[in-house]
Motif scaffolding. Structure first.
Motif, PDB file in Angstrom:
ATOM      1  N   PRO A 191     -10.351   1.984   9.597  1.00  0.00           N
ATOM      2  CA  PRO A 191      -9.796   0.922   8.753  1.00  0.00           C
ATOM      3  C   PRO A 191     -10.091  -0.454   9.355  1.00  0.00           C
ATOM      4  N   GLU A 192     -10.830  -1.257   8.626  1.00  0.00           N
ATOM      5  CA  GLU A 192     -11.312  -2.511   9.203  1.00  0.00           C
ATOM      6  C   GLU A 192     -10.608  -3.746   8.625  1.00  0.00           C
ATOM      7  N   ILE A 193     -10.692  -3.931   7.297  1.00  0.00           N
ATOM      8  CA  ILE A 193     -10.154  -5.158   6.674  1.00  0.00           C
ATOM      9  C   ILE A 193      -9.154  -4.746   5.603  1.00  0.00           C
ATOM     10  N   ALA A 194      -7.895  -5.169   5.760  1.00  0.00           N
ATOM     11  CA  ALA A 194      -6.879  -4.837   4.754  1.00  0.00           C
ATOM     12  C   ALA A 194      -6.355  -6.126   4.136  1.00  0.00           C
ATOM     13  N   TYR A 195      -6.209  -6.104   2.823  1.00  0.00           N
ATOM     14  CA  TYR A 195      -5.666  -7.258   2.090  1.00  0.00           C
ATOM     15  C   TYR A 195      -4.657  -6.722   1.088  1.00  0.00           C
ATOM     16  N   THR A 196      -3.414  -7.213   1.177  1.00  0.00           N
ATOM     17  CA  THR A 196      -2.390  -6.648   0.292  1.00  0.00           C
ATOM     18  C   THR A 196      -2.247  -7.405  -1.022  1.00  0.00           C
ATOM     19  N   GLY A 197      -2.524  -8.728  -1.042  1.00  0.00           N
ATOM     20  CA  GLY A 197      -2.096  -9.529  -2.191  1.00  0.00           C
ATOM     21  C   GLY A 197      -0.577  -9.603  -2.212  1.00  0.00           C
ATOM     22  N   ASP A 198      -0.012  -9.917  -3.364  1.00  0.00           N
ATOM     23  CA  ASP A 198       1.448 -10.078  -3.470  1.00  0.00           C
ATOM     24  C   ASP A 198       2.138  -8.716  -3.418  1.00  0.00           C
ATOM     25  N   THR A 199       3.197  -8.646  -2.627  1.00  0.00           N
ATOM     26  CA  THR A 199       3.912  -7.381  -2.496  1.00  0.00           C
ATOM     27  C   THR A 199       5.242  -7.597  -1.784  1.00  0.00           C
ATOM     28  N   THR A 200       6.155  -6.659  -1.957  1.00  0.00           N
ATOM     29  CA  THR A 200       7.330  -6.618  -1.091  1.00  0.00           C
ATOM     30  C   THR A 200       6.930  -5.882   0.193  1.00  0.00           C
ATOM     31  N   PHE A 201       7.848  -5.821   1.137  1.00  0.00           N
ATOM     32  CA  PHE A 201       7.554  -5.169   2.415  1.00  0.00           C
ATOM     33  C   PHE A 201       7.375  -3.652   2.256  1.00  0.00           C
TER      34      PHE A 201
END
Ligand SMILES: [Zn+2]
Ligand SMILES: [Zn+2]
Length: 303
Positions: A191-201
């Motif tokens: 796993p290299e690059i993670a992007y969540t965008g809008d989210t709760t925890f």
């Protein structure tokens, strides 16, 4: 602000170059460059110059501050004689994005000559279904928890590592083993690059998302950061409070670098730095980045 920041992963030779244009409710677009041939854009609420260089654009959800500049990105690619990018999005919003692009094409007498079409440029990408990319990478959409249909993206990089039991072998010995047809290497997707965008925890508590917490770089949101805004308010609005991250800091022990974006427009960069230093433990602070906000380049307006 179009400068890139270099994010180093402590204890590793890895370097990422990020352009972060992201303020909650206004516009979000984050680009990640690994080298000159590997560039990704996450969300397209603003068609930054850095994003126009990206062949792959990952959209997390349909809020206008995350996808409102998609037609502009399409047209800018054409204007600059670049091949069409591929746009990935949650299946629920693909049809709406197509309609918006077709509307712009109609209003502009074909200015967007080739409106986004499912067959050519947009890919509805269900959670868990791998998207093959170039340079030995795949992107996997993962579930996030927001007020509308949403998903994040985790890019895995292919690596070839020596199997543990053969670690001690010298070069000539490896050659001998390989000549005998013994498999001394194994292929892994890390796993290299993670992007969540809008989210709760909740995204980080979901067992299906465990790989996020092992990624080399994790880019997530901290819409609220100070004690004027309770963490519960962030949750109700589908967002993360910096207090959530501080309270669960141990979860981030194994990530390489943490980048916080999507701050509320009420904050200045200075306030962001203050609260991050105040709330996060030193070991996490050492690998946390809060990019300067674009409004700092526009005279520091805030309210
Ligand atoms: Zn947003
Ligand atoms: Zn949103």
């Amino acid at each position: 602000m179009n400068d890139e920041i270099e994010v180093r992963v402590p204890g590793s030779p890895k370097r990422f170059h990020l352009n972060c244009w992201s303020v909650s409710g206004l516009e979000s677009c984050v680009t990640v460059r690994v080298d000159d041939s590997v560039r990704y854009a996450f969300d397209i609420g603003h068609a930054t110059r850095a994003s126009i260089m990206c062949d792959h654009v990952f959209v997390t959800h349909g809020h206008i501050d995350h996808c409102g500049a998609l037609p502009k990105h399409v047209s800018q690619r054409e204007l600059r004689s670049r091949p069409p990018s591929t746009y990935y999005c949650p299946p629920d919003i693909e049809e709406s994005l197509l309609t918006i692009c077709q509307g712009f094409a109609a209003m502009n007498e074909g200015y967007i000559n080739k409106p986004l079409s499912p067959s050519r440029k947009s890919v509805a990408s269900p959670v868990g279904q791998d998207i093959p990319l170039s340079h030995g990478r795949v992107a996997r959409p993962f579930r996030t928890y927001h007020r509308v249909a949403s998903q994040g993206y985790l890019i895995y990089a292919h690596t070839r590592t020596r199997i543990t039991e053969y670690m001690h072998l010298s070069g000539p010995e490896i050659g001998e083993y390989m000549a005998q047809g013994i498999q001394v290497w194994e292929n892994k997707h890390l796993p290299e690059i993670a992007y969540t965008g809008d989210t709760t925890f909740d995204t980080f508590l979901d067992p299906d998302n465990a790989d996020l917490l092992r990624s080399s770089i994790l880019i997530t949101e901290a819409t609220y950061i100070d004690d004027r805004q309770p963490a519960e308010k962030a949750r109700q609005r589908g967002h993360i409070h910096l207090q959530d991250i501080a309270k669960n800091a141990e979860l981030f022990r194994h990530i390489g670098a943490l980048v916080l974006v999507h701050l509320s427009d009420r904050y200045t960069s200075g306030q962001a730095q203050h609260w991050v230093r105040r709330l996060l433990p030193q070991w996490l602070l050492n690998k946390t980045w809060v990019p300067m906000l674009m409004k700092d380049m526009e005279g520091g307006y805030t309210y």
